[in-house]
Design a protein around this motif. Structure first.
Motif, PDB file in Angstrom:
ATOM      1  N   ILE A   9       0.815  -1.216   0.000  1.00  0.00           N
ATOM      2  CA  ILE A   9       0.000   0.000   0.000  1.00  0.00           C
ATOM      3  C   ILE A   9       0.851   1.269   0.000  1.00  0.00           C
ATOM      4  O   ILE A   9       0.378   2.321  -0.361  1.00  0.00           O
ATOM      5  CB  ILE A   9      -1.000   0.041   1.176  1.00  0.00           C
ATOM      6  CG1 ILE A   9      -0.290  -0.008   2.514  1.00  0.00           C
ATOM      7  CG2 ILE A   9      -2.024  -1.065   1.032  1.00  0.00           C
ATOM      8  CD1 ILE A   9      -1.221   0.230   3.697  1.00  0.00           C
ATOM      9  N   ARG A  10       2.112   1.133   0.392  1.00  0.00           N
ATOM     10  CA  ARG A  10       2.946   2.339   0.470  1.00  0.00           C
ATOM     11  C   ARG A  10       3.183   2.962  -0.894  1.00  0.00           C
ATOM     12  O   ARG A  10       3.378   4.157  -1.001  1.00  0.00           O
ATOM     13  CB  ARG A  10       4.306   1.975   1.071  1.00  0.00           C
ATOM     14  CG  ARG A  10       4.213   1.698   2.547  1.00  0.00           C
ATOM     15  CD  ARG A  10       5.463   2.122   3.242  1.00  0.00           C
ATOM     16  NE  ARG A  10       6.653   1.512   2.689  1.00  0.00           N
ATOM     17  CZ  ARG A  10       7.427   0.650   3.339  1.00  0.00           C
ATOM     18  NH1 ARG A  10       7.105   0.265   4.548  1.00  0.00           N
ATOM     19  NH2 ARG A  10       8.506   0.170   2.773  1.00  0.00           N
ATOM     20  N   THR A  11       3.163   2.117  -1.933  1.00  0.00           N
ATOM     21  CA  THR A  11       3.489   2.639  -3.260  1.00  0.00           C
ATOM     22  C   THR A  11       2.275   3.158  -4.019  1.00  0.00           C
ATOM     23  O   THR A  11       2.404   3.616  -5.144  1.00  0.00           O
ATOM     24  CB  THR A  11       4.150   1.544  -4.119  1.00  0.00           C
ATOM     25  OG1 THR A  11       3.282   0.407  -4.125  1.00  0.00           O
ATOM     26  CG2 THR A  11       5.492   1.133  -3.543  1.00  0.00           C
ATOM     27  N   ILE A  12       1.083   3.076  -3.417  1.00  0.00           N
ATOM     28  CA  ILE A  12      -0.101   3.623  -4.098  1.00  0.00           C
ATOM     29  C   ILE A  12       0.087   5.128  -4.219  1.00  0.00           C
ATOM     30  O   ILE A  12       0.504   5.781  -3.278  1.00  0.00           O
ATOM     31  CB  ILE A  12      -1.390   3.316  -3.294  1.00  0.00           C
ATOM     32  CG1 ILE A  12      -1.611   1.796  -3.234  1.00  0.00           C
ATOM     33  CG2 ILE A  12      -2.598   4.008  -3.915  1.00  0.00           C
ATOM     34  CD1 ILE A  12      -2.798   1.388  -2.367  1.00  0.00           C
ATOM     35  N   ARG A  13      -0.229   5.639  -5.399  1.00  0.00           N
ATOM     36  CA  ARG A  13      -0.037   7.077  -5.601  1.00  0.00           C
ATOM     37  C   ARG A  13      -1.296   7.859  -5.300  1.00  0.00           C
ATOM     38  O   ARG A  13      -2.401   7.363  -5.423  1.00  0.00           O
ATOM     39  CB  ARG A  13       0.418   7.338  -7.046  1.00  0.00           C
ATOM     40  CG  ARG A  13       1.883   6.965  -7.243  1.00  0.00           C
ATOM     41  CD  ARG A  13       2.414   7.466  -8.563  1.00  0.00           C
ATOM     42  NE  ARG A  13       1.931   6.666  -9.687  1.00  0.00           N
ATOM     43  CZ  ARG A  13       2.456   5.505 -10.048  1.00  0.00           C
ATOM     44  NH1 ARG A  13       3.409   4.957  -9.350  1.00  0.00           N
ATOM     45  NH2 ARG A  13       1.977   4.863 -11.084  1.00  0.00           N
ATOM     46  N   ASP A  14      -1.092   9.092  -4.916  1.00  0.00           N
ATOM     47  CA  ASP A  14      -2.218   9.978  -4.646  1.00  0.00           C
ATOM     48  C   ASP A  14      -2.907  10.305  -5.972  1.00  0.00           C
ATOM     49  O   ASP A  14      -2.233  10.545  -6.972  1.00  0.00           O
ATOM     50  CB  ASP A  14      -1.700  11.267  -3.999  1.00  0.00           C
ATOM     51  CG  ASP A  14      -2.839  12.198  -3.637  1.00  0.00           C
ATOM     52  OD1 ASP A  14      -3.361  12.067  -2.519  1.00  0.00           O
ATOM     53  OD2 ASP A  14      -3.198  13.050  -4.472  1.00  0.00           O
ATOM     54  N   LEU A  21       1.063   7.553  -1.209  1.00  0.00           N
ATOM     55  CA  LEU A  21       0.261   7.785  -0.006  1.00  0.00           C
ATOM     56  C   LEU A  21       1.149   7.833   1.235  1.00  0.00           C
ATOM     57  O   LEU A  21       0.870   8.545   2.179  1.00  0.00           O
ATOM     58  CB  LEU A  21      -0.788   6.683   0.155  1.00  0.00           C
ATOM     59  CG  LEU A  21      -1.875   6.613  -0.928  1.00  0.00           C
ATOM     60  CD1 LEU A  21      -2.907   5.558  -0.582  1.00  0.00           C
ATOM     61  CD2 LEU A  21      -2.555   7.970  -1.120  1.00  0.00           C
ATOM     62  N   GLU A  22       2.218   7.065   1.203  1.00  0.00           N
ATOM     63  CA  GLU A  22       3.099   7.081   2.370  1.00  0.00           C
ATOM     64  C   GLU A  22       3.791   8.439   2.504  1.00  0.00           C
ATOM     65  O   GLU A  22       3.912   8.987   3.595  1.00  0.00           O
ATOM     66  CB  GLU A  22       4.149   5.977   2.277  1.00  0.00           C
ATOM     67  CG  GLU A  22       4.975   5.912   3.545  1.00  0.00           C
ATOM     68  CD  GLU A  22       6.125   4.928   3.456  1.00  0.00           C
ATOM     69  OE1 GLU A  22       6.370   4.255   4.453  1.00  0.00           O
ATOM     70  OE2 GLU A  22       6.762   4.840   2.393  1.00  0.00           O
ATOM     71  N   GLU A  23       4.240   8.976   1.380  1.00  0.00           N
ATOM     72  CA  GLU A  23       4.929  10.270   1.421  1.00  0.00           C
ATOM     73  C   GLU A  23       4.015  11.369   1.958  1.00  0.00           C
ATOM     74  O   GLU A  23       4.465  12.313   2.582  1.00  0.00           O
ATOM     75  CB  GLU A  23       5.421  10.657   0.024  1.00  0.00           C
ATOM     76  CG  GLU A  23       6.584   9.814  -0.459  1.00  0.00           C
ATOM     77  CD  GLU A  23       6.836   9.939  -1.967  1.00  0.00           C
ATOM     78  OE1 GLU A  23       7.883   9.463  -2.409  1.00  0.00           O
ATOM     79  OE2 GLU A  23       5.994  10.491  -2.700  1.00  0.00           O
ATOM     80  N   LEU A  24       2.732  11.220   1.719  1.00  0.00           N
ATOM     81  CA  LEU A  24       1.777  12.237   2.168  1.00  0.00           C
ATOM     82  C   LEU A  24       1.225  11.928   3.563  1.00  0.00           C
ATOM     83  O   LEU A  24       0.336  12.613   4.043  1.00  0.00           O
ATOM     84  CB  LEU A  24       0.616  12.327   1.177  1.00  0.00           C
ATOM     85  CG  LEU A  24       1.011  12.775  -0.235  1.00  0.00           C
ATOM     86  CD1 LEU A  24      -0.133  12.520  -1.194  1.00  0.00           C
ATOM     87  CD2 LEU A  24       1.404  14.237  -0.242  1.00  0.00           C
ATOM     88  N   ASP A  25       1.734  10.856   4.174  1.00  0.00           N
ATOM     89  CA  ASP A  25       1.255  10.437   5.498  1.00  0.00           C
ATOM     90  C   ASP A  25      -0.209  10.015   5.510  1.00  0.00           C
ATOM     91  O   ASP A  25      -0.872  10.111   6.530  1.00  0.00           O
ATOM     92  CB  ASP A  25       1.455  11.558   6.550  1.00  0.00           C
ATOM     93  CG  ASP A  25       2.915  11.653   6.950  1.00  0.00           C
ATOM     94  OD1 ASP A  25       3.614  10.620   6.870  1.00  0.00           O
ATOM     95  OD2 ASP A  25       3.359  12.743   7.335  1.00  0.00           O
ATOM     96  N   VAL A  26      -0.716   9.592   4.368  1.00  0.00           N
ATOM     97  CA  VAL A  26      -2.089   9.084   4.328  1.00  0.00           C
ATOM     98  C   VAL A  26      -2.101   7.671   4.939  1.00  0.00           C
ATOM     99  O   VAL A  26      -3.001   7.290   5.666  1.00  0.00           O
ATOM    100  CB  VAL A  26      -2.617   9.062   2.877  1.00  0.00           C
ATOM    101  CG1 VAL A  26      -3.994   8.393   2.794  1.00  0.00           C
ATOM    102  CG2 VAL A  26      -2.705  10.487   2.329  1.00  0.00           C
TER     103      VAL A  26
END
Length: 126
Positions: A9-14, A21-26
């Motif tokens: 799930i970390r690699t799912i893009r916004d 999503l991980e980079e955005l803290d979602v």
């Protein structure tokens, strides 16, 4: 291993940004809980935090999480996806929607929506 599971799930893009999503803290490692239901069957609970309280993309992000995990998990599982409490103004409605298999299936029949989801869930290396 656990890392592999998070990675999914970390690699799912916004849907609107080039970030994951991980980079955005979602989503974060802490937001995933896995419980064993029986032999080779797991309950996966994911709580995600939309970037803003009235985020119109919350349902879409939930859909991306559903689709991605359904495709990537090699074992039998039940999936519950929720919005972290207090992070969205209509969290109850959205929780209902993203955990309703029929509504998820109907959403994926909408070509525009499907295209967006595909863009978000496709691995950068695919």
């Amino acid at each position: 291993s656990d890392q592999r599971r998070d990675h999914v799930i970390r690699t799912i893009r916004d849907p609107e940004k080039p970030n994951t999503l991980e980079e955005l803290d979602v989503v974060s490692e802490e937001c995933v809980e896995v419980q064993e239901l029986g032999e080779d069957e797991y309950l996966i609970i994911i709580k995600f935090s939309p970037t803003v309280p009235h985020c119109s993309l919350a349902t879409l992000i939930g859909l991306c999480l559903q689709v991605k995990l359904q495709r990537c998990l090699p074992f039998k599982h039940k999936l519950d996806i929720f919005i972290s409490e207090g992070t969205h103004s209509t969290e109850e409605d959205i929780n209902k929607q993203i955990n309703d298999k029929e509504r998820v299936a109907a959403a994926m029949e909408n070509p525009n929506l499907r295209d967006i989801v595909e863009q978000c869930v496709t691995e950068p290396d695919d």
